[in-house]
Design a protein around this motif. Structure first.
Motif, mmCIF file in Angstrom:
data_model
loop_
_atom_site.group_PDB
_atom_site.id
_atom_site.type_symbol
_atom_site.label_atom_id
_atom_site.label_comp_id
_atom_site.label_asym_id
_atom_site.label_seq_id
_atom_site.Cartn_x
_atom_site.Cartn_y
_atom_site.Cartn_z
ATOM 1 N N TRP A 153 24.508 -3.651 33.615
ATOM 2 C CA TRP A 153 24.912 -2.623 34.295
ATOM 3 C C TRP A 153 25.910 -2.044 33.545
ATOM 4 C CZ3 TRP A 153 29.063 -0.017 35.928
ATOM 5 C CH2 TRP A 153 28.901 1.173 36.821
ATOM 6 N N LEU A 154 27.007 -2.812 32.965
ATOM 7 C CA LEU A 154 28.019 -2.267 32.227
ATOM 8 C C LEU A 154 27.481 -1.646 30.966
ATOM 9 C CD1 LEU A 154 30.606 -4.966 32.385
ATOM 10 C CD2 LEU A 154 30.842 -2.652 33.430
ATOM 11 N N ALA A 155 26.510 -2.261 30.004
ATOM 12 C CA ALA A 155 25.867 -1.857 28.963
ATOM 13 C C ALA A 155 25.387 -0.715 29.085
ATOM 14 C CB ALA A 155 24.846 -3.209 28.240
ATOM 15 N N LYS A 156 24.433 -0.428 30.114
ATOM 16 C CA LYS A 156 23.580 0.580 30.283
ATOM 17 C C LYS A 156 24.527 1.732 30.796
ATOM 18 C CE LYS A 156 19.135 -1.589 31.737
ATOM 19 N NZ LYS A 156 18.505 -1.992 33.006
ATOM 20 N N ASN A 157 25.627 1.542 30.984
ATOM 21 C CA ASN A 157 26.370 2.505 31.517
ATOM 22 C C ASN A 157 27.522 2.772 30.411
ATOM 23 O OD1 ASN A 157 26.059 3.757 34.236
ATOM 24 N ND2 ASN A 157 25.449 1.486 34.342
ATOM 25 N N GLY A 158 27.427 2.285 29.230
ATOM 26 C CA GLY A 158 28.223 2.649 28.253
ATOM 27 C C GLY A 158 29.695 2.156 28.243
ATOM 28 N N ILE A 159 29.852 1.108 29.105
ATOM 29 C CA ILE A 159 31.468 0.483 29.329
ATOM 30 C C ILE A 159 31.896 -0.570 28.325
ATOM 31 C CG2 ILE A 159 32.793 -0.277 31.037
ATOM 32 C CD1 ILE A 159 31.632 2.450 31.560
ATOM 33 N N ASP A 160 32.719 -0.301 27.712
ATOM 34 C CA ASP A 160 33.405 -1.124 26.382
ATOM 35 C C ASP A 160 33.910 -2.257 27.409
ATOM 36 O OD1 ASP A 160 33.877 -0.977 23.392
ATOM 37 O OD2 ASP A 160 35.302 -2.425 24.289
ATOM 38 N N TYR A 161 33.654 -3.656 26.928
ATOM 39 C CA TYR A 161 34.274 -4.649 27.708
ATOM 40 C C TYR A 161 34.466 -6.102 26.787
ATOM 41 C CZ TYR A 161 29.389 -6.805 28.246
ATOM 42 O OH TYR A 161 28.173 -6.964 27.742
ATOM 43 N N ARG A 162 35.347 -6.955 27.203
ATOM 44 C CA ARG A 162 35.585 -8.075 26.665
ATOM 45 C C ARG A 162 34.971 -9.385 27.312
ATOM 46 N NH1 ARG A 162 39.934 -11.587 26.378
ATOM 47 N NH2 ARG A 162 41.000 -10.180 28.243
ATOM 48 N N ASN A 163 34.524 -10.132 26.494
ATOM 49 C CA ASN A 163 33.992 -11.391 27.063
ATOM 50 C C ASN A 163 34.987 -12.559 27.259
ATOM 51 O OD1 ASN A 163 30.914 -11.265 27.516
ATOM 52 N ND2 ASN A 163 31.319 -10.434 25.211
ATOM 53 N N VAL A 164 35.165 -13.177 28.174
ATOM 54 C CA VAL A 164 35.985 -14.370 28.591
ATOM 55 C C VAL A 164 34.942 -15.666 29.030
ATOM 56 C CG1 VAL A 164 37.686 -15.375 29.877
ATOM 57 C CG2 VAL A 164 38.071 -13.194 28.863
ATOM 58 N N GLU A 165 35.149 -16.419 28.242
ATOM 59 C CA GLU A 165 34.198 -17.933 28.590
ATOM 60 C C GLU A 165 34.722 -18.557 29.800
ATOM 61 O OE1 GLU A 165 32.804 -21.907 26.414
ATOM 62 O OE2 GLU A 165 33.239 -20.065 25.210
ATOM 63 N N ALA A 166 33.926 -18.942 30.566
ATOM 64 C CA ALA A 166 34.071 -19.746 31.738
ATOM 65 C C ALA A 166 33.583 -21.016 31.831
ATOM 66 C CB ALA A 166 33.902 -18.725 33.088
ATOM 67 N N PRO A 167 33.859 -21.932 32.808
ATOM 68 C CA PRO A 167 33.234 -23.084 32.815
ATOM 69 C C PRO A 167 31.888 -22.854 33.452
ATOM 70 C CG PRO A 167 35.475 -23.249 33.915
ATOM 71 C CD PRO A 167 35.098 -22.206 33.588
ATOM 72 N N ALA A 168 30.875 -24.219 33.114
ATOM 73 C CA ALA A 168 29.651 -24.084 33.434
ATOM 74 C C ALA A 168 29.582 -23.909 35.038
ATOM 75 C CB ALA A 168 28.618 -25.227 32.889
ATOM 76 N N GLY A 169 28.467 -22.953 35.463
ATOM 77 C CA GLY A 169 28.274 -22.806 36.814
ATOM 78 C C GLY A 169 29.314 -21.745 37.687
ATOM 79 N N THR A 170 30.297 -21.320 36.862
ATOM 80 C CA THR A 170 31.197 -20.346 37.270
ATOM 81 C C THR A 170 30.170 -18.957 37.678
ATOM 82 O OG1 THR A 170 32.975 -21.061 36.172
ATOM 83 C CG2 THR A 170 33.100 -18.826 36.875
ATOM 84 N N VAL A 171 30.468 -18.216 38.715
ATOM 85 C CA VAL A 171 29.830 -16.881 38.900
ATOM 86 C C VAL A 171 30.704 -16.047 38.101
ATOM 87 C CG1 VAL A 171 29.115 -15.146 40.785
ATOM 88 C CG2 VAL A 171 29.081 -17.797 41.420
ATOM 89 N N ALA A 172 30.003 -14.994 37.571
ATOM 90 C CA ALA A 172 30.502 -14.152 36.681
ATOM 91 C C ALA A 172 31.249 -12.827 37.558
ATOM 92 C CB ALA A 172 29.476 -13.304 35.797
ATOM 93 N N THR A 173 32.593 -12.541 36.929
ATOM 94 C CA THR A 173 33.456 -11.539 37.504
ATOM 95 C C THR A 173 33.710 -10.541 36.512
ATOM 96 O OG1 THR A 173 35.332 -12.917 37.013
ATOM 97 C CG2 THR A 173 34.613 -13.351 39.248
ATOM 98 N N VAL A 174 33.892 -9.484 37.024
ATOM 99 C CA VAL A 174 34.329 -8.302 36.178
ATOM 100 C C VAL A 174 35.591 -7.850 36.744
ATOM 101 C CG1 VAL A 174 33.733 -6.006 35.608
ATOM 102 C CG2 VAL A 174 31.811 -7.707 36.091
ATOM 103 N N GLN A 175 36.534 -7.755 35.640
ATOM 104 C CA GLN A 175 37.773 -7.171 36.096
ATOM 105 C C GLN A 175 37.929 -5.839 35.264
ATOM 106 O OE1 GLN A 175 40.917 -10.260 35.415
ATOM 107 N NE2 GLN A 175 42.795 -8.532 35.452
ATOM 108 N N VAL A 176 38.773 -4.842 36.214
ATOM 109 C CA VAL A 176 38.948 -3.517 35.683
ATOM 110 C C VAL A 176 40.123 -3.328 35.883
ATOM 111 C CG1 VAL A 176 38.204 -1.201 36.030
ATOM 112 C CG2 VAL A 176 36.368 -2.693 36.268
ATOM 113 N N GLY A 177 41.004 -3.218 34.840
ATOM 114 C CA GLY A 177 42.277 -3.095 35.095
ATOM 115 C C GLY A 177 43.053 -4.462 35.829
#
Length: 555
Positions: A384-408
Motif C-alpha cells: 500500500w505504501l509503495a503504490k501510494n508513493g510513500i517514502d519509508y524506512r525499513n526496521v528489522e524485527a524478530p521472526a514472527g513479528t507482525v508488521a507495524t507502520v509508524q508515521v511520525g
C-alpha cells in the motif's frame, strides 16, 4: 567489417526518391506504433469487455499473455521477420509486418466480448496481441535497414533519425484519436462501444500506408546482392551461430542498446509513472506536461542523428548514457520538489517507518498487475505504501513479528493474514489501509499534488532534459546498428539486439523499478536500475563498441 571499408560512396544531396523512402518508411512506422499504443491507452475498456467474466486463475494467465505480447515476443518477431528480410528482401518483409499489425488491430475493433462468445474472446484477443508484438519485432529492423541502405554514406544518421521519432508520433496520433472520439461522443457511449472506433479507423491508415510503401522499390543494396547471388541462405546461422558475427550482436546489445533502452523508457515512461504514482500529480496534468516536453524534445532526434554523421555515433550514444547515470538522481529529486513540495515537507516532518520480519517481505515484482501481495503483514503494509508513493524506512524485527507502520509519532499494526481469512481478511486490510491513509493525511501527506503548487515551468524543463537524453541515445542508434553488420545478414542481426534491449531491458523497467521501491521504501531507489544498466553500457561500449559512421554498408 573494417571501420573504413574502402572508398566511400559519393556524397550527394537528398534526391526526391530518397525523400519518398524516408517519408513512406516513417509514416508506416508511425502507423504501427499507433496500433501498438492503442491497446495501452484503452486497456481499461478492453479488460472490462474481454476479461471481466473469467476466473482469477484464468485471468492471471491471460493477463500474462497480453503482457508477453507487448514486450516478450518482440525479439521472436525480430528473428522471424529478420530472417525473411535477409532472404527475400526488405520492402516485402515490412509490407507483411505492416499488414499483420494493421489487420490485427482492426480485428480487435470487431472482436465480440466475453458476454457474447465466452472465454474465446480473451483467447482470440491474446492471439491478436501476439501477432502485433511479432509484427512490431519485424518492423523496426526493416524500416531502419531500408532507409539506411538508400541513404548516402554521409547522411545515414540523419535519414534514419526520422525513423526514431515515429514512436513519439505514434503515441501522439493514438492520443489525439482517442481524445477526439471520447470528447465528441461522450464518456457513456465511448465506454459502451466507442472505444472500438480507434481500432476500426486504423484500417484506413493501413490502406494509405500500404499504398505509399508499395510505390517504393527494393533496397539497392539488397537488389545488388540478389543480382549477384550473394544473399544469405541461412541468416540465423550466419548471424548467431558464428562467433565472428554473434560477438557483434552481444556488443551491440550490451554496449549500446541496453543503455539506450533504459534511458528511453526512463525519460518517456518512468517519468510519467513517477509523476502520477509517486508525486501524485493528476493523470491528465501529468500527460500534458509530458506531452509538452516530448514536443519540445522531438526535433533533437533529428539533430543528434545529423550530428552523428559529423562526429560519430558512439560517443553521442554513450554520452547520453553517461549523463543519465550521473544526473538521474538529482534530476528526479528536483522533479519531486517542483511537482509536489508538500510531499517532501511531510516526509521530513513525519517520516514513515515499517518494522517487520524481513523473511515475510517478498520482492513485489508484478509485471502484469495481478498480485495483491496480501499473504503477510509486511507485504500488506509495503504494497500500500509503495503504490501510494510513500517514502519509508525499513526496521528489522524478530521472526514472527507482525508488521507495524509508524508515521511520525503514530503507530499502526498491519493485519496478520495468519489470524484472519476470506472476507474477514479483506475487511481487515481495507480498514488498515483506511486508517493508514487518515494518519498520513493528518501528518501532512497530501492525497494529491496541489495544482497551484506545481512549478509547471520547472517540471517541463526537467522533463525536457530527460527527453533530451532520450534523443541523444536514440537518434543515432538505428544508423549504428545498420553499420555494425554485413548486408547479407543485416536485418536479422540488428533486429534481435534492438528488440531484446527495448522489449526486455526497457519494457520491464517500470515494474522492476517499482519492485525496488517497494523493497527498500526509498521512492528514488528504482532509479538504480537505469543508472546501473546505463553505466554498464558506457563501460562495455567504450571498450568494445567500434565507431561506425564512416563505414561503407554496401558490402
Amino acid at each position: 567489417m573494417s571501420e573504413d571499408a574502402g572508398v566511400l560512396p559519393k556524397h550527394h544531396v537528398a534526391t526526391q526518391s530518397e525523400k519518398k523512402v524516408i517519408t513512406a518508411s516513417s509514416l508506416g512506422t508511425v502507423f504501427e506504433w499507433y496500433d501498438f499504443y492503442l491497446y495501452g491507452l484503452l486497456a481499461t475498456h478492453i479488460s472490462k469487455v474481454f476479461f471481466s467474466g473469467v476466473n482469477e486463475t484464468t485471468g492471471f494467465i491471460l493477463a500474462l499473455g497480453a503482457f508477453a505480447a507487448g514486450f516478450a515476443v518482440r525479439p521472436f518477431g525480430a528473428l522471424v521477420f529478420g530472417r525473411v528480410g535477409d532472404l527475400v528482401g526488405r520492402k516485402n518483409t515490412f509490407l507483411v509486418t505492416m499488414g499483420i499489425m494493421g489487420l490485427s488491430t482492426f480485428a480487435v475493433g470487431l472482436l465480440p466480448g466475453y458476454e457474447s462468445i465466452g472465454v474465446a474472446a480473451p483467447i482470440i484477443l491474446i492471439f491478436l496481441r501476439i501477432l502485433q508484438g511479432l509484427a512490431l519485432g519485424g518492423e523496426y529492423g526493416g524500416a531502419a535497414t531500408y532507409v539506411a541502405e538508400h541513404a548516402p554514406n554521409n547522411r545515414r544518421g540523419l535519414y534514419t533519425s526520422f525513423i526514431q521519432i515515429t514512436a513519439t508520433f505514434g503515441l501522439f496520433a493514438a492520443l489525439l484519436v482517442v481524445i477526439g472520439i471520447r470528447t465528441s461522443m461522450g464518456e457513456e457511449s465511448f465506454s459502451a462501444w466507442g472505444w472500438r472506433l480507434p481500432f476500426l479507423i486504423s484500417i484506413l491508415l493501413l490502406g494509405v500506408s500500404l499504398w505509399i510503401r508499395m510505390q517504393l522499390n527494393e533496397s539497392p543494396v539488397f537488389q545488388k546482392m540478389k543480382e549477384e547471388g550473394t544473399t544469405s541462405k541461412a541468416p540465423l546461422t550466419e548471424a548467431f551461430g558464428r562467433w565472428s558475427n554473434a560477438k557483434w550482436v552481444l556488443i551491440a546489445l550490451f554496449g549500446a542498446v541496453t543503455g539506450q533502452a533504459v534511458v528511453w523508457y526512463t525519460g518517456q515512461f518512468y517519468a510519467l509513472f513517477y509523476l502520477e504514482k509517486i508525486l501524485k500529480v493528476d493523470g491528465a496534468q501529468a500527460n500534458i506536461l509530458i506531452a509538452i516536453a516530448l514536443l519540445l524534445g522531438t526535433p533533437f532526434f533529428v539533430l543528434f542523428g545529423w550530428l552523428s554523421d559529423k562526429i560519430g555515433r558512439k560517443y553521442i550514444i554513450l554520452g547520453g548514457c553517461a549523463l543519465a547515470a550521473l544526473t538521474y538522481f538529482p534530476a528526479f529529486n528536483a522533479l519531486s520538489k517542483a511537482a509536489n513540495p508538500a510531499l517532501g515537507t511531510a516526509t521530513i516532518n513525519a517520516p514513515v517507518t515499517v518494522t517487520a520480519d524481513p523473511n515475510e517481505c517478498s520482492v513485489q515484482f508484478d509485471p502484469i498487475g495481478r498480485n495483491r501481495f496480501d499473504s503477510t503483514s509486511c507485504d500488506i503494509a509495503k504494497a500500500w505504501l509503495a503504490k501510494n508513493g510513500i517514502d519509508y524506512r525499513n526496521v528489522e524485527a524478530p521472526a514472527g513479528t507482525v508488521a507495524t507502520v509508524q508515521v511520525g509519532g503514530a503507530s499502526l499494526m498491519a493485519p496478520d493474514p495468519a489470524e484472519v481469512s476470506g472476507e474477514a481478511r479483506a475487511a481487515a486490510i481495507t480498514a488498515f489501509q483506511g486508517e493508514l491513509k487518515t494518519t498520513l493525511t493528518a501528518a501532512g501527506y497530501p492525497d494529491k499534488a496541489d495544482p497551484a503548487g506545481i512549478n509547471k515551468v520547472m517540471v517541463v524543463a526537467i522533463l525536457f532534459y530527460l527527453v533530451l537524453l532520450v534523443t541523444m541515445v536514440y537518434g543515432p542508434i538505428a544508423a549504428m546498428l545498420v553499420e555494425l553488420f554485413p548486408s547479407r545478414i543485416r536485418y536479422t542481426s540488428m533486429s534481435l539486439p534492438y528488440h531484446l534491449g527495448n522489449g526486455w531491458f526497457g519494457g520491464f523497467l517500470p515494474t522492476t523499478a517499482f519492485a525496488m521501491v517497494a523493497a527498500t521504501g526509498d521512492v528514488s531507489y528504482g532509479l538504480w536500475y537505469p543508472v546501473i544498466v546505463a553505466t554498464l553500457t558506457v563501460v562495455i561500449g567504450l571498450i568494445f563498441l567500434p565507431e561506425t559512421f564512416r563505414r561503407n554498408i554496401d558490402d
